[in-house]
Design an enzyme around this catalytic site. Structure first.
Site, PDB file in Angstrom:
ATOM      1  N   ASN A 210      -4.935  -9.390  56.625  1.00  0.00           N
ATOM      2  CA  ASN A 210      -4.654  -9.123  55.208  1.00  0.00           C
ATOM      3  C   ASN A 210      -3.736  -7.909  55.090  1.00  0.00           C
ATOM      4  O   ASN A 210      -3.331  -7.325  56.097  1.00  0.00           O
ATOM      5  CB  ASN A 210      -5.950  -8.939  54.420  1.00  0.00           C
ATOM      6  N   ALA A 275     -12.728  -0.892  53.814  1.00  0.00           N
ATOM      7  CA  ALA A 275     -11.987  -1.884  54.618  1.00  0.00           C
ATOM      8  C   ALA A 275     -11.882  -3.214  53.891  1.00  0.00           C
ATOM      9  O   ALA A 275     -12.753  -3.599  53.119  1.00  0.00           O
ATOM     10  CB  ALA A 275     -12.695  -2.078  55.958  1.00  0.00           C
ATOM     11  N   LYS A 289      -1.051 -19.477  73.774  1.00  0.00           N
ATOM     12  CA  LYS A 289      -0.335 -19.621  72.510  1.00  0.00           C
ATOM     13  C   LYS A 289      -0.275 -21.102  72.111  1.00  0.00           C
ATOM     14  O   LYS A 289       0.100 -21.947  72.944  1.00  0.00           O
ATOM     15  CB  LYS A 289       1.087 -19.058  72.678  1.00  0.00           C
ATOM     16  N   PRO A 306     -20.010 -12.632  59.135  1.00  0.00           N
ATOM     17  CA  PRO A 306     -21.112 -11.903  58.499  1.00  0.00           C
ATOM     18  C   PRO A 306     -20.556 -10.996  57.400  1.00  0.00           C
ATOM     19  O   PRO A 306     -19.428 -10.524  57.511  1.00  0.00           O
ATOM     20  CB  PRO A 306     -21.694 -11.061  59.636  1.00  0.00           C
ATOM     21  N   ASP A 307     -21.332 -10.788  56.356  1.00  0.00           N
ATOM     22  CA  ASP A 307     -20.930  -9.829  55.319  1.00  0.00           C
ATOM     23  C   ASP A 307     -21.518  -8.471  55.727  1.00  0.00           C
ATOM     24  O   ASP A 307     -22.736  -8.263  55.659  1.00  0.00           O
ATOM     25  CB  ASP A 307     -21.454 -10.275  53.947  1.00  0.00           C
ATOM     26  N   ILE A 308     -20.639  -7.579  56.146  1.00  0.00           N
ATOM     27  CA  ILE A 308     -21.105  -6.289  56.691  1.00  0.00           C
ATOM     28  C   ILE A 308     -21.851  -5.497  55.618  1.00  0.00           C
ATOM     29  O   ILE A 308     -22.951  -4.985  55.838  1.00  0.00           O
ATOM     30  CB  ILE A 308     -19.914  -5.449  57.199  1.00  0.00           C
ATOM     31  N   PHE A 324     -16.169  -1.440  47.995  1.00  0.00           N
ATOM     32  CA  PHE A 324     -14.931  -1.609  47.234  1.00  0.00           C
ATOM     33  C   PHE A 324     -14.865  -3.074  46.819  1.00  0.00           C
ATOM     34  O   PHE A 324     -15.441  -3.937  47.485  1.00  0.00           O
ATOM     35  CB  PHE A 324     -13.704  -1.296  48.097  1.00  0.00           C
ATOM     36  N   LYS A 342     -25.043  -7.151  47.066  1.00  0.00           N
ATOM     37  CA  LYS A 342     -24.982  -6.365  48.308  1.00  0.00           C
ATOM     38  C   LYS A 342     -25.855  -5.109  48.241  1.00  0.00           C
ATOM     39  O   LYS A 342     -25.803  -4.269  49.127  1.00  0.00           O
ATOM     40  CB  LYS A 342     -23.518  -6.011  48.626  1.00  0.00           C
TER      41      LYS A 342
HETATM   42  O1  PMT Z   1      -5.902  -0.052  52.857  1.00  0.00           O
HETATM   43  P1  PMT Z   1      -5.017   0.083  51.633  1.00  0.00           P
HETATM   44  O2  PMT Z   1      -3.653  -0.518  51.863  1.00  0.00           O
HETATM   45  O3  PMT Z   1      -4.976   1.478  51.123  1.00  0.00           O
HETATM   46  O4  PMT Z   1      -5.667  -0.820  50.480  1.00  0.00           O
HETATM   47  C1  PMT Z   1      -6.871  -0.439  49.906  1.00  0.00           C
HETATM   48  C2  PMT Z   1      -7.763  -1.650  49.592  1.00  0.00           C
HETATM   49  C3  PMT Z   1      -7.118  -2.487  48.512  1.00  0.00           C
HETATM   50  C4  PMT Z   1      -7.974  -2.510  50.841  1.00  0.00           C
HETATM   51  C5  PMT Z   1      -9.137  -1.063  49.117  1.00  0.00           C
HETATM   52  O5  PMT Z   1      -8.928  -0.297  47.967  1.00  0.00           O
HETATM   53  C6  PMT Z   1     -10.139  -2.172  48.839  1.00  0.00           C
HETATM   54  O6  PMT Z   1     -10.209  -2.726  47.757  1.00  0.00           O
HETATM   55  N1  PMT Z   1     -10.979  -2.525  49.857  1.00  0.00           N
HETATM   56  C7  PMT Z   1     -11.929  -3.630  49.809  1.00  0.00           C
HETATM   57  C8  PMT Z   1     -11.250  -4.905  50.152  1.00  0.00           C
HETATM   58  C9  PMT Z   1     -12.208  -6.088  50.218  1.00  0.00           C
HETATM   59  O7  PMT Z   1     -12.479  -6.617  51.283  1.00  0.00           O
HETATM   60  O8  PMT Z   1     -12.746  -6.386  49.072  1.00  0.00           O
HETATM   61  P2  PMT Z   1     -13.809  -7.585  48.851  1.00  0.00           P
HETATM   62  O9  PMT Z   1     -13.978  -7.647  47.416  1.00  0.00           O
HETATM   63  O10 PMT Z   1     -13.358  -8.794  49.612  1.00  0.00           O
HETATM   64  O11 PMT Z   1     -15.121  -7.070  49.552  1.00  0.00           O
HETATM   65  C10 PMT Z   1     -16.094  -6.318  48.844  1.00  0.00           C
HETATM   66  C11 PMT Z   1     -16.752  -5.303  49.727  1.00  0.00           C
HETATM   67  O12 PMT Z   1     -17.489  -5.960  50.761  1.00  0.00           O
HETATM   68  C12 PMT Z   1     -15.766  -4.383  50.431  1.00  0.00           C
HETATM   69  O13 PMT Z   1     -16.330  -3.097  50.456  1.00  0.00           O
HETATM   70  C13 PMT Z   1     -15.656  -4.942  51.836  1.00  0.00           C
HETATM   71  O14 PMT Z   1     -15.407  -3.931  52.786  1.00  0.00           O
HETATM   72  C14 PMT Z   1     -17.035  -5.567  52.032  1.00  0.00           C
HETATM   73  N2  PMT Z   1     -17.051  -6.761  52.893  1.00  0.00           N
HETATM   74  C15 PMT Z   1     -16.398  -7.897  52.536  1.00  0.00           C
HETATM   75  C16 PMT Z   1     -16.504  -9.025  53.332  1.00  0.00           C
HETATM   76  C17 PMT Z   1     -17.264  -8.974  54.506  1.00  0.00           C
HETATM   77  N3  PMT Z   1     -17.382 -10.019  55.307  1.00  0.00           N
HETATM   78  N4  PMT Z   1     -17.910  -7.835  54.835  1.00  0.00           N
HETATM   79  C18 PMT Z   1     -17.816  -6.748  54.037  1.00  0.00           C
HETATM   80  O15 PMT Z   1     -18.409  -5.712  54.357  1.00  0.00           O
END
Ligand code: PMT
Length: 402
Positions: A210, A275, A289, A306-308, A324, A342
């Site tokens: 991403n 992240a 490849k 897995p959803d961390i 985030f 979560k």
């Molecule tokens: O790195 P930059 O270029 O500065 O950009 C910043 C950002 C846009 C990446 C950051 O501000 C941001 O929004 N990060 C979260 C991105 C994300 O994965 O969002 P989500 O809505 O898909 O996930 C929600 C939360 O669950 C996040 O905290 C994510 O880390 C967590 N997650 C998601 C999926 C997964 N399998 N495991 C997780 O822990």
């Protein structure tokens, strides 16, 4: 942390003294005021004039020089300082300090110093490893003197081993962390931050990834460290330089990130998950490849990762857990759902379609959503400022729990 700090730099006679000149320059650039005390032996290597020019202050060299600013009350020099740093520190000054010998200006002011003292030993490996030096260092450490370990490497005496004075930037970072740990409002706290995007391999040359640069997460890690926290930064691949005084664990995939987060989780007080994590990964990763075929389409079957954050939420005990949400629509509804699912204390919701926000931007525009349902909207601001507000809020949540 170095802005406005008063630092006395004690310089003794070692070859590494040339690094001390650069160090003084670095410290001044960070806003610190530096006064230099030189021993006679140090002056055999470099004249006081050099340090006077670089520090912008007179250099103290003798107890008896009537022209010295601090000549009458040499003790005043020690009292003036926020920190007394000896770099390079020879085996001789270390031995004198350990035994309370005060036979020149440097050793006398050190004996009188009430401020924290930091020693950067720099000497030949055999001298450093000698039982006498080690015993002296242990004595100093037991009295609260901070010892910055020398580096290993090629020494001026031709030996390859431990005894090199750390580089000026390393000493500067050490001082920064030293002051942050003493004065920062997050001292004593352990913070886990995740940053950048995870990558899920398809074959040895391709991956599903991403657009996350890591800027947001690195800003949080930098801000927490500068406020005195012990920071672990679990980072996906990023082109950014890791912030100073942060322990970085580099990972690539979501499963690796999960493992690193779980390993640290029990010990941390605050988790900030910035992240961008891959929700799915290719089921089969090709060893070689994948070659282009004649078919017009190619299918990659993906398995759910897995959803961390959800995993951490399920195991939450004392931690403040902040996620985030990167959304392209229904920002608040989607973010609110994530807070509940979560088990978060707060989520930082960013609409990543907005200009000057989200992926790779230097600024961000976010809304903070709390477990209580409250929402706080922040203006567009640099990511480092957003990081500050997030940490302020995490501290408030923590304080309200106690
Ligand atoms: O790195 P930059 O270029 O500065 O950009 C910043 C950002 C846009 C990446 C950051 O501000 C941001 O929004 N990060 C979260 C991105 C994300 O994965 O969002 P989500 O809505 O898909 O996930 C929600 C939360 O669950 C996040 O905290 C994510 O880390 C967590 N997650 C998601 C999926 C997964 N399998 N495991 C997780 O822990």
């Amino acid at each position: 942390m170095l802005q406005g700090k008063k630092i006395v730099l004690g310089v003794t006679g070692g070859v590494a003294i040339f690094k001390s000149v650069q160090l003084v320059s670095n410290l001044r650039k960070q806003g610190a005021e530096v006064r230099v005390v030189m021993t006679d032996h140090a002056q055999e290597f470099i004249t006081p004039l050099m340090f006077a020019e670089i520090s912008g202050n007179k250099v103290a060299t003798s107890m008896w020089d009537k022209n010295q600013e601090f000549h009458v009350e040499h003790i005043a020099l020690a009292n003036w300082a926020d920190c007394y740093l000896i770099a390079p520190a020879t085996a001789n000054i270390i031995a004198k300090m350990a035994n309370g010998i005060a036979d020149d200006l440097l050793s006398t002011t050190l004996l009188a110093a009430t401020c924290p003292v930091i020693v950067c030993p720099a000497m030949n490996t055999n001298m450093y490893e000698n039982a006498a030096t080690q015993a002296n260092l242990a004595t100093l450490a037991s009295r609260g003197v901070t010892i910055m370990e020398p580096n290993a490497g090629f020494l001026a005496c031709g030996v390859n081993g431990k005894g090199r004075m750390p580089e000026p930037i390393e000493i500067q970072n050490f001082l920064d962390e030293f002051f942050a740990k003493r004065e920062g409002d997050m001292r004593g706290l352990k913070v886990l931050v995740t940053a950048a995007g995870t990558r899920e391999p398809i074959d040895p040359v391709r991956f599903v990834g991403n657009r996350s640069s890591g800027k947001m997460g690195y800003a949080v890690a930098e801000m927490a460290a500068s406020r005195g926290a012990d920071v672990i930064l679990v980072s996906g691949p990023s082109a950014l330089k890791p912030p100073a005084n942060v322990k970085v664990i580099n990972v690539e995939t979501t499963c690796e990130m999960l493992e690193a987060c779980l390993a640290a989780y029990d010990e941390v007080d605050i988790v900030i998950k910035a992240a961008a994590v891959a929700d799915y990964r290719p089921r089969d990763v090709a060893d070689q490849k994948i070659k282009k075929k004649n078919d017009d389409a190619m299918t990659v079957v993906m398995d759910k990762n897995p959803d961390i954050l959800k995993t951490l939420g399920g195991k939450k005990t004392h931690q403040v857990l902040v996620g985030f949400a990167a959304e392209t629509q229904n920002l608040l509804d989607n973010a609110r759902e994530k807070v509940v699912k979560k088990n978060l204390d707060m989520i930082v919701a960013n609409d990543v379609t907005m200009q000057n926000a989200g992926f790779n931007a230097d600024t961000n525009i976010v809304k903070l959503l709390y477990a209580s349902g409250d929402v706080k909207s922040l203006d567009c601001m640099p990511k480092i400022e957003v990081a500050k507000v997030i940490l302020d809020e995490a501290l408030k949540i923590r304080a309200n729990r106690e």
